[in-house]
Each structure stands twice: as structure tokens, then as C-alpha cells.
Design a protein around this motif. Structure first.
Motif: not given
Length: 400
Positions: A90-118
């Protein structure tokens, strides 16, 4: 991690494999094999459509908690997905940096407002992200960051330069490590900021690689702005957030990466059989060793993931992450060298004018950087020596 192949996991593997077989067809059939290292900018719009198709059917953010748009799957089920995805070519996904990196980082360290926004935009692949870490004077040694940000009223104002920024030309947002405390040095005084790219104070310049691709960029900030609440963690404490993100970078997707490595190795073996170089005992021995090393790499990666899940290793790029980076980067670099030996004299000429490279030449050229980007070999060895083994820190200026 339980690797006993429970019935539920076998059913899940069948579900993933069947879905990919049925959906990598029609308009998406031509996307097989596209993207990847050195070619991550090719067919971007088509791969974006595919990535949104995945999201529509629940195949993004598999390990995220359900309350944030994920499926809450076990670590092993995530491994299964990445294995089957890679095996389906399957083709390489274009969302790796958001899905695999920033998303888990926001879940671990972000505010609830940041999580709901992004998080919803990441899960739906509606907003793409890039990573603002490396700088001309701060590559593998991230603590040398010179990009500055100052708080003016209700906004951060950012000045500086980032480099080797993957896919910045397609992203809407960038997460930036910037120095926010005047006079601070090294790990101190850094902050982790979320910055929109579509504004007058940001310039993105693509970098054309020797493979012909342009997935990397320079990003210049000249009075760029982001809101005061677009900071993850506390001001001046961004180093911990940045290291936490690097721990996520070396997560389950590396298993899929290794399936891709297996496919590359098979291609090199097929070429060796085709041109007869497989009869050379030295080449045959190197190919056999590459296959054995690849299996060892997989088992080591699974062990490292199990340690992370069990809490016995650091999620901030500790021993397991550094060992894994050293192992896969050097293995892949050696595979590029073997590919050139197998190809022989044909490896020295482009396959078409003016500079069209075949898959083996691209593999060789791009893999030369594997031991540098994402933390160089030297940095990984220092991490293991100082943070894991407790050895004295390397003297400043050593080796100069």
C-alpha cells in the motif's frame, strides 16, 4: 507483548488483509508502492485521497483512545495492521507526522482544548503536520536549537530557521522547538509550539535531493505568529515534550518499515538471480546475512515495543529506541551497498536521461542518510553510553 496469535488477533489480521485487497483497487490500484524514503513527495494528492479513504473506514489512529477518535487497539494489533499494510504494498501514508507523532504527543502532554482542536483533524486527515526540529546548527544535537520565540501579548512571535523539514510544502501546521528564555542554553529554556504555516512570516523552500525527490524543505520564520495557548507543556520545559515525541516516532510503525525492508531485500535477491551474481559466494553470503539480520531486527523491535508497553523502558527515546535506530539504519545502509554490488557496472549509469534512477540506485543514495537523520549514530551511542550505561559524558570538543 503477547505474541501467541490469539484467535481474535488472527481474525483481525484477516480483516485487515481482506479490506486492503478489496480497497487497493479501482482508482487506488495504481498507488501501490508509491511514496517512501526518498520519494515521499510523489503522487501526494492521490495518496492524500487514499489516506482519507482509510480514515473514513476507521483505519487511522488505531492505538489512540476511543474518546479521541482512535480505536484503542492493542499494541500487537497495531503491529498486525502495519505488517499487513506493508505486505499489501500500500502507498506510504501522508499523515505519519500527525497520526504517529504529534497526535500521541498531544494525548500525553497537551491540554484538553488542544486535543479537541487538533486530534479530530489529524484522525480525519484534514490537517497535515510537519516537524520543526532540525536547524543548520542543530541537527542530531537538538539541544543547540537557535530558533527564538518571544511572547508579545497573546501571541508567540517566532524568528529562525528549520531544515530537513519533511513535507512542509503540503502541511498546514508545524510543531516547532524554539528557545523562549533569553540566555538559556542546551536543553533549558526550550518550548514546544504549534504554528500555522499559512501566514506572511513563514517561507518554505524545497530541497532537491540527489535522488531527484524534494520531500525535505527549509522553513524560515520571520516574525511568524501563533496564539499564546499554542504551547504544549510549560514554557521553557519543551525538551521533555520533544523527547516524548521521539519515543512515539520509534513506535509500532517501525514494524511495517521492516516489512518494506524485506520487500527491498527480495528485489535485490531477484536481481542477483537474474544477472547471475548470486553465484558469487561473497555476494550470496552477504545476502544470507542480510536476511538473518532482518529477522533479528524484527525480534528486537518487538521486544523493545513490549518493554515500552510494560513501562520498563523510557518513552523519551531511551535504550530500546536508540538500539533500534542504530540497528535498522545501518542494516538499510548496508543493503544499499549490497544492491550496488549486485547491479555491478550497471549501477554507475542512470536508467534514462537526464537523471532517472532505478529502485536500487535510489535505495543506495537515500540510505546513505539513514545513519544521520532522526538522530545520528554518534548521538544514539552517546545516549546509550550516558543515559543507559551511566558512563561519563563525552568531553566538549571531543573529536574536533
Amino acid at each position: 507483548m503477547d505474541l501467541t496469535h490469539a484467535a481474535a488477533d488472527q481474525e483481525f489480521r484477516h480483516e485487515v488483509r481482506t479490506w486492503l485487497e478489496e480497497n487497493l483497487s479501482g482508482e487506488f490500484a495504481a498507488l501501490k508502492g508509491l511514496g517512501g524514503s526518498g520519494r515521499d513527495d510523489e503522487a501526494h494528492d492521490e495518496r492524500l485521497a487514499w489516506n482519507r479513504h482509510l480514515a473514513k473506514h476507521g483505519w487511522t489512529c488505531l492505538g489512540w483512545p476511543r474518546e479521541y477518535g482512535g480505536r484503542g487497539l492493542s499494541l500487537y494489533q497495531q503491529v498486525i495492521f502495519h505488517e499487513e499494510y506493508a505486505r499489501a504494498n500500500a502507498p506510504t501514508r501522508v499523515n505519519h507526522l500527525g497520526e504517529e507523532l504529534l497526535g500521541p504527543t498531544l494525548i500525553a502532554f497537551g491540554t484538553e482544548e488542544q486535543k479537541q482542536r487538533f486530534l479530530p483533524g489529524i484522525a480525519a486527515v484534514e490537517e497535515l503536520w510537519c516537524q520543526g526540529y532540525s536547524e543548520p546548527g542543530a541537527g542530531s544535537d537538538l539541544a543547540n536549537v537557535a530558533t527564538k520565540a518571544r511572547l508579545e501579548g497573546d501571541e508567540w512571535v517566532i524568528d529562525g530557521q528549520k531544515v530537513w523539514t519533511s513535507l512542509a510544502q503540503f502541511a498546514q501546521w508545524i510543531f516547532v522547538v524554539a528557545r523562549t528564555e533569553v540566555g538559556s542554553t542546551r536543553h533549558n529554556g526550550l518550548s514546544f509550539l504549534l504554528v500555522p504555516l499559512d501566514q506572511p512570516g513563514v517561507e518554505v523552500r524545497p530541497i532537491v535531493q540527489n535522488t531527484g525527490g524534494a520531500e525535505f524543505n527549509e522553513v524560515y520564520f520571520t516574525g511568524a505568529r501563533t496564539k499564546a495557548d499554542m504551547i504544549v507543556g510549560e514554557p521553557g520545559k519543551g525538551w521533555g515534550v520533544a523527547m516524548g515525541l521521539l519515543g512515539f516516532e520509534r513506535g509500532v510503525s517501525t514494524i511495517g518499515q521492516q516489512v518494506g525492508f524485506e520487500r527491498e531485500l527480495e528485489s535485490v535477491v531477484a536481481l542477483a538471480r537474474e544477472n547471475g551474481s548470486i553465484e558469487d559466494p561473497v555476494i550470496r553470503d552477504r545476502l544470507a546475512k542480510a536476511r538473518a539480520d532482518l529477522e533479528v531486527m524484527r525480534q528486537n523491535a518487538l521486544r523493545g515495543l513490549a518493554d515500552l508497553e510494560g513501562g520498563s523502558d523510557s518513552a523519551a527515546g531511551g535504550g530500546a529506541g536508540s538500539i533500534a535506530k542504530l540497528v535498522w539504519s545501518n542494516w538499510h545502509r548496508r543493503l544499499g551497498e549490497i544492491a550496488m554490488e549486485v547491479a555491478g557496472a550497471a549501477s554507475l549509469t542512470a536508467s534514462a536521461a537526464p537523471y532517472e534512477l532505478d529502485e536500487f540506485q535510489s535505495l543506495f543514495l537515500f540510505s546513505r542518510a539513514d545513519t544521520i537523520y532522526g538522530g545520528s549514530d554518534e548521538v544514539q551511542r552517546n545516549i546509550l553510553a550516558e543515559r543507559v550505561l551511566g558512563l561519563p559524558r563525552e568531553p566538549k570538543g571531543a573529536g574536533k
